[in-house]
Enzyme design. Structure first.
Site, PDB file in Angstrom:
ATOM      1  N   SER A 148       0.033  -4.269  10.604  1.00  0.00           N
ATOM      2  CA  SER A 148      -0.827  -4.175  11.812  1.00  0.00           C
ATOM      3  C   SER A 148      -2.292  -4.391  11.440  1.00  0.00           C
ATOM      4  CB  SER A 148      -0.610  -2.848  12.547  1.00  0.00           C
ATOM      5  OG  SER A 148      -0.187  -1.790  11.739  1.00  0.00           O
ATOM      6  N   SER A 174       0.828  -1.219   0.000  1.00  0.00           N
ATOM      7  CA  SER A 174       0.000   0.000   0.000  1.00  0.00           C
ATOM      8  C   SER A 174       0.859   1.264   0.000  1.00  0.00           C
ATOM      9  CB  SER A 174      -0.957   0.002   1.196  1.00  0.00           C
ATOM     10  OG  SER A 174      -0.238  -0.084   2.413  1.00  0.00           O
ATOM     11  N   ASP A 214       9.024  -4.961   8.271  1.00  0.00           N
ATOM     12  CA  ASP A 214       9.927  -5.860   7.547  1.00  0.00           C
ATOM     13  C   ASP A 214      11.333  -5.814   8.154  1.00  0.00           C
ATOM     14  OD1 ASP A 214       9.546  -7.637   5.484  1.00  0.00           O
ATOM     15  OD2 ASP A 214       9.156  -6.112   3.970  1.00  0.00           O
ATOM     16  N   THR A 231       7.264   3.501   1.789  1.00  0.00           N
ATOM     17  CA  THR A 231       7.498   4.681   0.945  1.00  0.00           C
ATOM     18  C   THR A 231       7.094   5.950   1.690  1.00  0.00           C
ATOM     19  OG1 THR A 231       7.073   3.329  -1.005  1.00  0.00           O
ATOM     20  CG2 THR A 231       6.930   5.725  -1.299  1.00  0.00           C
TER      21      THR A 231
HETATM   22  N1  LIG Z   1       1.862 -13.920   5.449  1.00  0.00           N
HETATM   23  C1  LIG Z   1       2.268 -12.649   5.293  1.00  0.00           C
HETATM   24  N2  LIG Z   1       1.352 -11.636   5.393  1.00  0.00           N
HETATM   25  C2  LIG Z   1       1.776 -10.356   5.245  1.00  0.00           C
HETATM   26  N3  LIG Z   1       3.062  -9.980   5.002  1.00  0.00           N
HETATM   27  C3  LIG Z   1       3.998 -10.962   4.907  1.00  0.00           C
HETATM   28  C4  LIG Z   1       3.632 -12.326   5.034  1.00  0.00           C
HETATM   29  N4  LIG Z   1       4.754 -13.070   4.871  1.00  0.00           N
HETATM   30  C5  LIG Z   1       5.762 -12.225   4.650  1.00  0.00           C
HETATM   31  N5  LIG Z   1       5.319 -10.945   4.675  1.00  0.00           N
HETATM   32  C6  LIG Z   1       6.225  -9.784   4.578  1.00  0.00           C
HETATM   33  O1  LIG Z   1       6.262  -9.231   5.886  1.00  0.00           O
HETATM   34  C7  LIG Z   1       5.963  -7.847   5.872  1.00  0.00           C
HETATM   35  C8  LIG Z   1       4.925  -7.483   6.937  1.00  0.00           C
HETATM   36  O2  LIG Z   1       5.474  -7.507   8.194  1.00  0.00           O
HETATM   37  P1  LIG Z   1       4.724  -6.748   9.393  1.00  0.00           P
HETATM   38  O3  LIG Z   1       5.570  -6.953  10.590  1.00  0.00           O
HETATM   39  O4  LIG Z   1       4.431  -5.363   8.986  1.00  0.00           O
HETATM   40  O5  LIG Z   1       3.369  -7.590   9.508  1.00  0.00           O
HETATM   41  S1  LIG Z   1       2.294  -7.584  10.691  1.00  0.00           S
HETATM   42  O6  LIG Z   1       2.046  -6.181  11.069  1.00  0.00           O
HETATM   43  O7  LIG Z   1       2.809  -8.364  11.799  1.00  0.00           O
HETATM   44  O8  LIG Z   1       1.088  -8.223  10.116  1.00  0.00           O
HETATM   45  C9  LIG Z   1       5.402  -7.527   4.509  1.00  0.00           C
HETATM   46  O9  LIG Z   1       6.006  -6.295   4.172  1.00  0.00           O
HETATM   47  P2  LIG Z   1       5.222  -5.047   3.510  1.00  0.00           P
HETATM   48  O10 LIG Z   1       4.994  -5.457   2.095  1.00  0.00           O
HETATM   49  O11 LIG Z   1       6.197  -3.933   3.633  1.00  0.00           O
HETATM   50  O12 LIG Z   1       3.944  -4.809   4.262  1.00  0.00           O
HETATM   51  C10 LIG Z   1       5.843  -8.691   3.617  1.00  0.00           C
HETATM   52  O13 LIG Z   1       7.017  -8.352   2.930  1.00  0.00           O
HETATM   53  N1  LIG Z   2       2.370   7.124  -3.544  1.00  0.00           N
HETATM   54  C1  LIG Z   2       2.824   6.211  -4.422  1.00  0.00           C
HETATM   55  N2  LIG Z   2       2.668   6.376  -5.731  1.00  0.00           N
HETATM   56  C2  LIG Z   2       3.134   5.438  -6.600  1.00  0.00           C
HETATM   57  N3  LIG Z   2       3.775   4.316  -6.239  1.00  0.00           N
HETATM   58  C3  LIG Z   2       3.953   4.089  -4.932  1.00  0.00           C
HETATM   59  C4  LIG Z   2       3.488   5.024  -3.955  1.00  0.00           C
HETATM   60  N4  LIG Z   2       3.786   4.551  -2.737  1.00  0.00           N
HETATM   61  C5  LIG Z   2       4.418   3.371  -2.947  1.00  0.00           C
HETATM   62  N5  LIG Z   2       4.532   3.106  -4.266  1.00  0.00           N
HETATM   63  C6  LIG Z   2       5.148   1.897  -4.855  1.00  0.00           C
HETATM   64  O1  LIG Z   2       4.377   0.787  -4.424  1.00  0.00           O
HETATM   65  C7  LIG Z   2       5.213  -0.282  -4.055  1.00  0.00           C
HETATM   66  C8  LIG Z   2       4.936  -0.696  -2.622  1.00  0.00           C
HETATM   67  O2  LIG Z   2       5.347   0.342  -1.770  1.00  0.00           O
HETATM   68  P1  LIG Z   2       5.948   0.040  -0.335  1.00  0.00           P
HETATM   69  O3  LIG Z   2       6.279   1.339   0.294  1.00  0.00           O
HETATM   70  O4  LIG Z   2       7.030  -0.990  -0.405  1.00  0.00           O
HETATM   71  O5  LIG Z   2       4.649  -0.619   0.380  1.00  0.00           O
HETATM   72  P2  LIG Z   2       4.516  -1.391   1.747  1.00  0.00           P
HETATM   73  O6  LIG Z   2       5.630  -0.928   2.650  1.00  0.00           O
HETATM   74  O7  LIG Z   2       3.169  -1.002   2.265  1.00  0.00           O
HETATM   75  O8  LIG Z   2       4.599  -2.843   1.414  1.00  0.00           O
HETATM   76  C9  LIG Z   2       6.643   0.173  -4.305  1.00  0.00           C
HETATM   77  O9  LIG Z   2       7.055  -0.316  -5.567  1.00  0.00           O
HETATM   78  C10 LIG Z   2       6.553   1.681  -4.298  1.00  0.00           C
HETATM   79  O10 LIG Z   2       7.514   2.272  -5.130  1.00  0.00           O
END
Ligand SMILES: Nc1ncnc2c1ncn2[C@@H]1O[C@H](COP(=O)(O)OS(=O)(=O)O)[C@@H](OP(=O)(O)O)[C@H]1O
Ligand SMILES: Nc1ncnc2c1ncn2[C@@H]1O[C@H](COP(=O)(O)OP(=O)(O)O)[C@@H](O)[C@H]1O
Length: 212
Positions: free
Chosen positions: A111, A41, A67, A45
């Site tokens: 979360s 989401s 992460d 970033t």
């Molecule tokens: N099963 C599952 N569900 C969701 N996410 C997963 C899972 N397995 C691995 N990942 C990776 O872990 C990142 C999320 O970790 P968080 O500590 O933020 O998760 S939580 O708040 O405890 O739900 C999440 O990173 P973000 O993409 O940055 O959100 C994923 O890269």
């Molecule tokens: N406001 C935005 N506009 C366009 N692309 C975005 C924006 N925010 C994040 N992205 C892109 O979306 C992807 C996921 O963003 P990221 O910050 O890693 O999300 P999360 O931490 O929630 O997993 C990345 O490739 C990032 O470059």
């Protein structure tokens, strides 16, 4: 002398330099900006963009990224509901310490469960002048997050290779009481700078970017 959880016979030590002293030194107020939303989401970033904006304004912040914390402090936790709850609890406690240190702590974690976010809110009560929490809900549609899929995790989850993935086969419970909600406008996502600007305006309005 008190008992807290499994800790018995423990004492609280007060230090002569307190939060207000630290805040004066830093010319800001300690608080927690907690970014919640689906994987992809834009939490990391936004966290980085906000950190950069605050830094350029001479404000001290620190990012607690879900992460990243799973590489150390939380490396013994997985993604079961119990482990996610413990993950959020630990980060809530760490964020509280950072806020007490006078920093603007930016926590960025999926979360996903209401009860865990509520527990963090209780940890940082609004009416208690020593702690402040602002939830930012990055409300992006699952379709967009899945389309972005920068780590390829949605693809693996859809293929059944990751079980219990948030938004696919594990719930994301949207907050109903967040301070800031960021959404698409006319199908367009605000830029990282615009998202950070929205949070900075909130912090300014609250007076957190000045000493008390
Ligand atoms: N099963 C599952 N569900 C969701 N996410 C997963 C899972 N397995 C691995 N990942 C990776 O872990 C990142 C999320 O970790 P968080 O500590 O933020 O998760 S939580 O708040 O405890 O739900 C999440 O990173 P973000 O993409 O940055 O959100 C994923 O890269
Ligand atoms: N406001 C935005 N506009 C366009 N692309 C975005 C924006 N925010 C994040 N992205 C892109 O979306 C992807 C996921 O963003 P990221 O910050 O890693 O999300 P999360 O931490 O929630 O997993 C990345 O490739 C990032 O470059």
């Amino acid at each position: 002398m008190s008992t807290v959880g499994n800790s018995t016979n423990i004492f609280w030590h007060e230090c002569p330099v307190g939060k207000v002293d630290r805040q004066k030194l830093l010319n800001q107020q300690g608080c927690v900006v907690w970014i919640t939303g689906l994987s992809g989401s834009g939490k990391s970033t936004l966290a980085c963009s906000l950190g950069r904006t605050l830094h350029s304004r001479g404000k001290l912040s620190y990012v607690l990224d879900g992460d990243n914390l799973r590489h150390g402090l939380n490396k013994n936790l997985g993604f079961s509901p119990e482990d996610r709850t413990e993950n959020i609890r630990r980060v809530g406690e760490v964020a509280k310490l950072f806020a007490d240190a006078g920093l603007i702590c930016i926590a960025s974690l999926i979360s996903p469960y209401c009860k865990d976010r509520d527990a963090c809110r209780a940890l940082l009560p609004e009416n208690f002048f020593e702690a402040r929490l602002c939830y930012v809900f990055l409300n992006m549609p699952l379709e967009l997050c899945e389309e972005r899929d920068p780590k390829g995790l949605y693809k693996l989850a859809r293929a059944g290779k990751i079980k219990g993935f948030t938004g696919i086969d594990d719930p994301y419970e949207p907050p109903s009481n967040c301070e800031i909600e960021i959404t698409q406008k006319d199908g367009i996502c605000p830029t990282p700078n615009e998202m950070a600007g929205q949070v900075v305006s909130y912090l300014e309005d609250k007076g957190y970017l000045e000493a008390q």
